[in-house]
Design a protein around this motif. Structure first.
Motif, PDB file in Angstrom:
ATOM      1  N   MET A 172     -68.619 -58.664  48.728  1.00  0.00           N
ATOM      2  CA  MET A 172     -67.557 -57.808  48.354  1.00  0.00           C
ATOM      3  C   MET A 172     -66.054 -58.015  49.018  1.00  0.00           C
ATOM      4  O   MET A 172     -64.812 -57.889  47.760  1.00  0.00           O
ATOM      5  CB  MET A 172     -67.875 -56.055  48.807  1.00  0.00           C
ATOM      6  N   TYR A 173     -66.001 -58.755  50.037  1.00  0.00           N
ATOM      7  CA  TYR A 173     -64.935 -59.016  50.594  1.00  0.00           C
ATOM      8  C   TYR A 173     -64.423 -60.986  49.353  1.00  0.00           C
ATOM      9  O   TYR A 173     -63.245 -60.452  49.535  1.00  0.00           O
ATOM     10  CB  TYR A 173     -64.599 -59.744  52.275  1.00  0.00           C
ATOM     11  N   HIS A 174     -65.135 -61.158  49.465  1.00  0.00           N
ATOM     12  CA  HIS A 174     -64.863 -62.093  48.677  1.00  0.00           C
ATOM     13  C   HIS A 174     -64.293 -61.690  46.926  1.00  0.00           C
ATOM     14  O   HIS A 174     -63.524 -62.081  46.263  1.00  0.00           O
ATOM     15  CB  HIS A 174     -66.503 -63.490  48.550  1.00  0.00           C
ATOM     16  N   TRP A 175     -65.144 -60.405  46.641  1.00  0.00           N
ATOM     17  CA  TRP A 175     -64.965 -59.814  44.669  1.00  0.00           C
ATOM     18  C   TRP A 175     -62.657 -59.573  45.567  1.00  0.00           C
ATOM     19  O   TRP A 175     -61.861 -59.603  44.237  1.00  0.00           O
ATOM     20  CB  TRP A 175     -65.288 -58.863  45.080  1.00  0.00           C
ATOM     21  N   GLY A 176     -62.448 -59.024  46.950  1.00  0.00           N
ATOM     22  CA  GLY A 176     -61.363 -58.380  46.485  1.00  0.00           C
ATOM     23  C   GLY A 176     -61.770 -57.182  47.072  1.00  0.00           C
ATOM     24  O   GLY A 176     -60.996 -56.709  46.629  1.00  0.00           O
ATOM     25  N   ALA A 177     -62.724 -56.059  46.557  1.00  0.00           N
ATOM     26  CA  ALA A 177     -62.993 -55.244  46.680  1.00  0.00           C
ATOM     27  C   ALA A 177     -62.959 -54.486  47.868  1.00  0.00           C
ATOM     28  O   ALA A 177     -62.298 -55.409  48.554  1.00  0.00           O
ATOM     29  CB  ALA A 177     -64.747 -55.278  46.517  1.00  0.00           C
ATOM     30  N   ILE A 178     -62.245 -53.258  47.800  1.00  0.00           N
ATOM     31  CA  ILE A 178     -62.171 -52.841  49.188  1.00  0.00           C
ATOM     32  C   ILE A 178     -63.234 -52.013  49.381  1.00  0.00           C
ATOM     33  O   ILE A 178     -63.990 -50.477  48.660  1.00  0.00           O
ATOM     34  CB  ILE A 178     -61.104 -51.191  48.737  1.00  0.00           C
ATOM     35  N   VAL A 179     -63.526 -51.888  50.596  1.00  0.00           N
ATOM     36  CA  VAL A 179     -64.770 -51.357  50.845  1.00  0.00           C
ATOM     37  C   VAL A 179     -64.710 -50.108  52.199  1.00  0.00           C
ATOM     38  O   VAL A 179     -63.336 -49.623  52.270  1.00  0.00           O
ATOM     39  CB  VAL A 179     -65.917 -52.314  52.127  1.00  0.00           C
ATOM     40  N   ALA A 180     -65.354 -49.156  51.565  1.00  0.00           N
ATOM     41  CA  ALA A 180     -64.908 -47.674  52.127  1.00  0.00           C
ATOM     42  C   ALA A 180     -66.433 -46.801  52.681  1.00  0.00           C
ATOM     43  O   ALA A 180     -67.149 -46.562  51.652  1.00  0.00           O
ATOM     44  CB  ALA A 180     -64.394 -46.360  50.566  1.00  0.00           C
TER      45      ALA A 180
END
Ligand SMILES: Cc1cc2nc3c(=O)[nH]c(=O)nc-3n(C[C@H](O)[C@H](O)[C@H](O)COP(=O)(O)O)c2cc1C
Length: 203
Positions: free
Chosen positions: A139-147
């Protein structure tokens, strides 16, 4: 109330993570989200599935659940994953699906997706936290925001206190040990709420 699209993407051999996904669906719908529950495609050989009656029964019982596609990821403002541990890591089926998201990633289509993860394992210390973190690495590689749920609500403590994402232990008979339903619903609502904030900020 939120106004977002939320995909609940799960993989399950014997039903636990399907149940977690259904509880997340309840929570997200109560938060006003438009929800899709989607399974990750099974890639194990039929002989392996047939060797475990509980696995065979679950595959048959969920044959009508749609398989997640790349279009679903593009549609979603938020994605909640629910996956069992495999030696402290995500199942190969999930990794195989994530490895098909390179095109979306290259075109910036996964940036700012709000994501959150849940898991299960046979043992309370059998890799629950590590499994969620293994998924968050992608997810970090996607540029997603981890909630992550953190300790934003006391229900997390009753569910075993995993701040990375709700996790549950499963006994020899496949029954959940901790009562995690409220924690799952809280996590789903929180994910929808954070996605709503992000969506508003981007308008
Ligand atoms: C190949 C394999 C590896 C597993 N590794 C672990 C493990 O390291 N620790 C653990 O506690 N449970 C382990 N399990 C148990 C699963 O995590 C458990 O069956 C699963 O969480 C049940 O979820 P489901 O009903 O959604 O399939 C493993 C199961 C399989 C098939």
């Amino acid at each position: 109330m939120t106004n977002i699209n939320l995909a609940i993407v799960y993989y399950s051999s014997t039903g636990t993570n399907h149940q977690l996904a259904k509880w997340a669906e309840e929570g997200a719908k109560e938060a006003g989200a438009e929800v899709k529950v989607l399974k990750v495609a099974e890639t194990a050989p039929q002989a392996a599935i047939d060797s475990n009656p509980a696995w065979r029964a679950h595959v048959d019982a969920t044959k009508d659940v749609p398989e997640v596609t790349l279009n679903d990821l593009e549609w979603a403002d938020a994605i909640i994953f629910s996956i069992p541990t495999r030696f402290g890591n995500m199942p190969g089926q999930v990794k195989q699906f994530l490895d098909t998201t390179g095109g979306l990633w290259f075109n910036g289509k996964l940036v700012n997706k709000v994501v959150s993860a849940m898991t299960s394992a046979q043992n309370p210390h059998g890799g629950q936290e590590a499994t969620i973190l293994s998924l968050y690495t992608t997810m970090y590689h996607w540029g997603a925001i981890v909630a992550s749920p953190g300790y934003t609500d006391p229900v997390t403590f009753a569910a075993g206190g995993n701040p990375y994402g709700t996790s549950v232990s499963v006994d020899q008979n496949g029954n959940m040990v901790e009562d995690v339903q409220a924690a799952v619903k809280h996590q789903a609502k929180r994910t929808a709420t954070v996605a709503e904030w992000v969506k508003k900020a981007n308008q």
